[in-house]
Design a protein around this motif. Structure first.
Motif, short mmCIF file in Angstrom:
data_model
loop_
_atom_site.label_atom_id
_atom_site.label_comp_id
_atom_site.label_asym_id
_atom_site.label_seq_id
_atom_site.Cartn_x
_atom_site.Cartn_y
_atom_site.Cartn_z
N ARG A 1 0.81 -1.21 0.00
CA ARG A 1 0.00 0.00 0.00
C ARG A 1 0.85 1.26 0.00
O ARG A 1 0.46 2.28 -0.56
N ARG A 2 1.99 1.22 0.65
CA ARG A 2 2.92 2.34 0.57
C ARG A 2 3.32 2.60 -0.88
O ARG A 2 3.31 3.74 -1.36
N TRP B 1 1.84 1.57 -3.67
CA TRP B 1 0.71 1.97 -4.51
C TRP B 1 0.43 3.46 -4.39
O TRP B 1 0.23 4.15 -5.39
N HIS B 2 0.39 3.97 -3.15
CA HIS B 2 0.03 5.38 -2.98
C HIS B 2 1.17 6.29 -3.43
O HIS B 2 0.91 7.37 -3.97
N THR C 1 -4.65 1.02 6.59
CA THR C 1 -4.23 1.25 5.20
C THR C 1 -4.13 2.73 4.88
O THR C 1 -3.28 3.14 4.08
N TRP D 1 -0.74 3.72 6.15
CA TRP D 1 0.32 3.21 5.28
C TRP D 1 0.39 3.99 3.97
O TRP D 1 1.49 4.24 3.46
N ARG D 2 -0.75 4.37 3.44
CA ARG D 2 -0.76 5.15 2.21
C ARG D 2 -0.10 6.51 2.42
O ARG D 2 0.67 6.99 1.58
N TRP E 1 3.29 8.33 0.67
CA TRP E 1 3.30 9.70 0.17
C TRP E 1 4.42 10.50 0.83
O TRP E 1 5.18 11.21 0.16
#
Length: 485
Positions: A331-332, A334-335, A450, A453-454, A458
């Protein structure tokens, strides 16, 4: 607790007074937008379901007019499942397709597994240079029998994107399908994704299929033989997320002719367009998102009529993380990829030159995808602290929870209902019940984790920290393999 927070009361009162209404409006808008996408997806499902009996798959299977397909996959230390994955890709129902496996400098025995399974021999083949790459092929191998349409390319490690670009260079067919080497496609997947290109060969430039979690399913010989929910709640919640993302989000955006994201696990592109735009960007964290954005920009700037479409029928089954450590890294990344791609293409934001993509889709991703975790956590912390201090009354507290979480659960259940009525993938009632339960459990810690984590991803990008891709631990989900072992 109140005594500790007491000094902050005036500040909380001031902030709450300024943002109480905007926070509610934001959550109302974001969940309503999801509901609009559910309705759009339902209309698209209805249209595609009506057309399915007349899709002419049997005619496509026997036709010499369908575009050829090159299935390209990159493997890095995939010894556990690469044999089954390759056999599965070779066995797909399609009149003319080839499989290209690019070994990205693996340090395990994955290549030797392929060599033994397909009796590979090295051939003196030069790599075309249609797409620039960082690392060139060091050797090319094909089956000794000369009939199996498999090419295995070996190269030094340079990442998934660069490896796929190498595969594009070796591809000889009109369409290129990118598939993760740890995924399993439905037998008719190529027929489904190729049909829009056969029907509209000039305008169709890219398409994507459905991604589903294979965790818990029975898989034999590279085929999903029984669809079931995982026993892991972490995997179950991701099933709900994937359902929303594909059967809600991307199908809805496709219906609105504004699809800007195709999953890297299963995407199809015209090869000539891939060459025009320069292939995947090896320096991008969100390479799949970045590629589609670049295709949109290129087609708009060159003034060509084109289509990027989500295709509801084919399914790519993939293994989702079952540990929080792996999920957190995913998730890190992905964002971070979302932020870096949106920033790189910020000139498209609210730019009428890019049509619906620039005026609707890109602003939506900025407002409701990129910023959403920050505003969600801010609103939740503010309301909880305000309630503890007596600044927020019970009425507003309950209203916030209803709009932010209750509404979200209803939207998810609506998406599940549309999906079940359209495709009925889960035959057992217990799986449907656990899926519905996951839509509720998702809001009790998972969603907040999540979001954190996102934001970490960023923050890492803004701080200029080097991206760590992390390792997704694979179990080799082929049931037959496990039982034989």
């Amino acid at each position: 607790m109140e005594e500790v927070l007491e000094p902050a009361t005036p500040v909380v009162e001031a902030i709450f007074g300024a943002v109480a209404l905007p926070v509610l409006i934001y959550f109302l808008l974001i969940n309503t937008s999801y509901l609009v996408l559910v309705v759009a997806a339902a209309l698209e499902f209805r249209r595609s379901t009506r057309q399915l009996p007349f899709a002419g798959r049997e005619e496509l299977l026997g036709s010499g007019l369908v575009p050829g397909v090159s299935v390209v996959t990159s493997m890095y230390n995939e010894e556990v499942g690469i044999k089954v994955a390759t056999q599965s890709m070779l066995a797909l129902h399609y009149p003319r397709h080839e499989v290209i496996v690019v070994d990205d400098g693996s340090s395990d025995g994955g290549f030797e597994v392929l060599r033994a399974a397909f009796d590979l021999v090295e051939v003196p083949r030069r790599m075309p240079t249609d797409v620039a790459v960082r690392e060139v092929a060091t050797s090319v191998h094909v089956p000794r029998n000369g009939r199996t349409r498999l090419t295995v390319v070996r190269k030094p490690n340079s990442g998934r994107s660069d490896s796929l670009n190498v595969g594009v260079n070796f591809a000889t067919q009109d369409l290129v399908v990118f598939v993760d080497s740890d995924s399993v496609l439905d037998p008719d997947a190529l027929l489904a994704v190729a049909r829009p290109f056969a029907e509209d060969p000039v305008r169709m430039v890219a398409g994507g299929g459905v991604i589903r979690a294979v965790n818990g399913c029975s898989v034999r010989g590279g085929r999903v033989t029984e669809v079931r929910m995982s026993t892991s709640w972490l995997a179950r919640i991701q099933v709900v997320e994937y359902l929303r993302a594909f059967h809600l989000g991307r199908c809805g955006w496709s219906r609105l002719k504004s699809l800007i994201l195709i999953s890297g696990a299963f995407g199809v592109f015209r090869r000539d367009v891939l060459v025009e735009v320069g292939g995947l960007d090896p320096g991008s964290i969100g390479e799949d998102f970045e590629l589609v954005m670049r295709v949109h920009r290129h087609m708009r700037r060159t003034g060509r009529d084109y289509r990027v479409q989500f295709i509801t029928e084919p399914i790519c089954w993939t293994e989702v993380p079952e540990t929080t450590a792996v999920l957190r890294k995913q998730r890190r990344r992905w964002h971070r990829g979302l932020w870096e791609t949106l920033w790189a293409y910020r000139s498209m934001l609210l730019n009428p030159r890019y049509g619906r993509v620039g005026l609707i889709a890109v602003p939506y991703y900025w407002l409701f995808e990129l910023i959403a975790p920050a505003l969600e956590l801010f609103g939740l912390v503010l309301v909880v602290v305000g309630w503890l201090l007596g600044v927020v009354d019970m009425g507003y507290f309950l209203l916030f929870m209803a709009v932010a979480y209750g509404y979200a659960m209803l939207v998810t259940l609506a998406a599940m209902t549309v999906e079940e009525l359209s495709f009925h993938k889960y035959p057992r009632w217990r799986d449907l019940v656990s899926t519905a339960a996951s839509a509720v459990v998702e809001n009790l810690g998972y969603r907040q984790a999540t979001a954190i984590w996102r934001l970490e991803g960023w923050a890492q990008s803004l701080a200029g920290r080097k991206q760590e891709w992390g390792t997704m631990t694979r179990t080799g989900f082929d049931t037959a393999d496990r039982s034989d072992g």
